[in-house]
Design a protein around this motif. Structure first.
Motif, short mmCIF file in Angstrom:
data_model
loop_
_atom_site.label_atom_id
_atom_site.label_comp_id
_atom_site.label_asym_id
_atom_site.label_seq_id
_atom_site.Cartn_x
_atom_site.Cartn_y
_atom_site.Cartn_z
N SER A 75 -18.04 -32.98 -46.70
CA SER A 75 -16.94 -33.90 -47.02
C SER A 75 -16.10 -34.19 -45.78
O SER A 75 -15.70 -35.33 -45.54
N PHE A 76 -15.86 -33.17 -44.95
CA PHE A 76 -15.09 -33.38 -43.72
C PHE A 76 -15.89 -34.21 -42.71
O PHE A 76 -15.32 -35.06 -42.02
N GLU A 77 -17.18 -33.96 -42.62
CA GLU A 77 -18.02 -34.74 -41.70
C GLU A 77 -18.02 -36.22 -42.08
O GLU A 77 -17.88 -37.09 -41.22
N LEU A 78 -18.17 -36.49 -43.36
CA LEU A 78 -18.16 -37.87 -43.82
C LEU A 78 -16.79 -38.52 -43.60
O LEU A 78 -16.70 -39.67 -43.19
N ALA A 79 -15.73 -37.76 -43.88
CA ALA A 79 -14.38 -38.29 -43.68
C ALA A 79 -14.15 -38.61 -42.21
O ALA A 79 -13.56 -39.64 -41.88
N ALA A 80 -14.64 -37.75 -41.32
CA ALA A 80 -14.47 -37.99 -39.88
C ALA A 80 -15.21 -39.24 -39.44
O ALA A 80 -14.75 -39.93 -38.52
#
Length: 134
Positions: free
Chosen positions: A11-16
């Protein structure tokens, strides 16, 4: 991007990949949902403080959801610190839900059932951890 089996990390990778800086989105949501929190931040240098707080929270979340090598302990330290500021513990926990909700909205249709379950479980575990840190 290296594929991670951890839905929180994903989720953090996609958000970044969608947003260079989550800070304004997270704090806009926090201040909209909890206007009383605005007075907890000084006006001068607010961006530095909020950006730093979010970066530390994300680092702690990733460690807590991952291998728990030690960065997650920052959560207990910050609970104690925020107690000193008069921040209710539940509001401290709410901040993690604000991060989740901001990312869910940012990711839209990329937000998966696995991410939702993982975040829900993470919030339960952080709540329990904060309770034991009392």
């Amino acid at each position: 991007m290296n594929a991670s089996p951890n839905p929180i990390e994903i989720s953090f990778e996609l958000a970044a990949s969608r947003c260079e800086d989550l800070t304004p989105l997270v704090y806009r949501r926090l201040f909209d949902e909890h206007p009383e929190t605005q007075t907890l931040f000084r006006q001068e240098g607010r961006e530095l403080v909020t950006g730093s707080m979010l970066a530390l929270a994300i680092e702690a979340i990733l460690d807590f959801a991952g291998q728990r090598r030690g960065h997650f302990r920052l959560i207990a330290c910050e609970v104690a610190s925020h107690d000193g500021y008069g921040t209710p513990r539940q509001l401290f926990i709410t901040f993690f839900a604000i991060i989740r909700d901001t990312m869910r909205d940012l990711l839209g249709d990329q937000w998966s059932t696995e991410m939702a379950r993982a975040w829900d479980q993470l919030l339960v575990e952080i709540d329990a951890f904060v309770g034991t840190a009392a």
